[in-house]
Structure formats: structure tokens, C-alpha cells
Write a protein that holds these residues in place. Structure first.
Motif, PDB file in Angstrom:
ATOM      1  N   THR A   1      -9.718   0.976  -5.560  1.00 14.22           N
ATOM      2  CA  THR A   1     -10.490   1.008  -6.804  1.00 14.22           C
ATOM      3  C   THR A   1      -9.682   0.416  -7.948  1.00 14.22           C
TER       4      THR A   1
ATOM      5  N   GLY B   1      -8.365   5.170  -3.866  1.00 12.59           N
ATOM      6  CA  GLY B   1      -7.970   5.081  -5.272  1.00 12.59           C
ATOM      7  C   GLY B   1      -7.224   3.795  -5.570  1.00 12.59           C
TER       8      GLY B   1
ATOM      9  N   PRO C   1      -9.511   8.534 -10.623  1.00 14.50           N
ATOM     10  CA  PRO C   1      -9.221   8.980  -9.256  1.00 14.50           C
ATOM     11  C   PRO C   1      -7.750   9.342  -9.040  1.00 14.50           C
ATOM     12  N   PHE C   2      -6.844   8.710  -9.783  1.00 20.92           N
ATOM     13  CA  PHE C   2      -5.424   9.025  -9.646  1.00 20.92           C
ATOM     14  C   PHE C   2      -5.062  10.336 -10.331  1.00 20.92           C
TER      15      PHE C   2
END
Length: 54
Positions: free
Chosen positions: A19, A16, A6-7
Motif C-alpha cells: 500500500t 502495508g 496501516p503501519f
């Protein structure tokens, strides 16, 4: 690596970061749990370090 995706694809966001922090916390808990579960085995193996005649 999977949890860091996600990053890579998006800018820093709250979801993010959540997560990533959740993944780190679950991993840390897993390491602590594995250590706690293996402690009795380690104690039984190291209780009498004298060689046994097999």
C-alpha cells in the motif's frame, strides 16, 4: 498520512508495504504527469519575456 495508517495500527506487513509503495509510486507519477502537462504553458509564457504594452 491516510496511507500510513496501516503501519500505525498493525505491525509491518506485506500488504502495508505494498500500500505504501503503491501510494508513493502513484504520487510520483502524478508529479511527473503534472510537470509534463504544464510544460507547454511554461514554454508559451517564457517564449518572449519582453514586456507587452497593454
Amino acid at each position: 498520512m491516510f496511507r500510513a495508517l496501516p503501519f500505525v495500527y498493525a505491525a509491518m506487513s506485506v500488504s502495508g508495504a505494498v500500500t505504501l509503495l503503491t501510494s508513493v509510486a502513484v504520487g510520483f507519477a502524478g508529479v511527473l504527469g503534472a510537470g509534463a502537462l504544464s510544460r507547454p504553458l511554461l514554454r508559451s509564457v517564457t517564449a518572449d519575456p519582453a514586456p507587452r504594452p497593454d
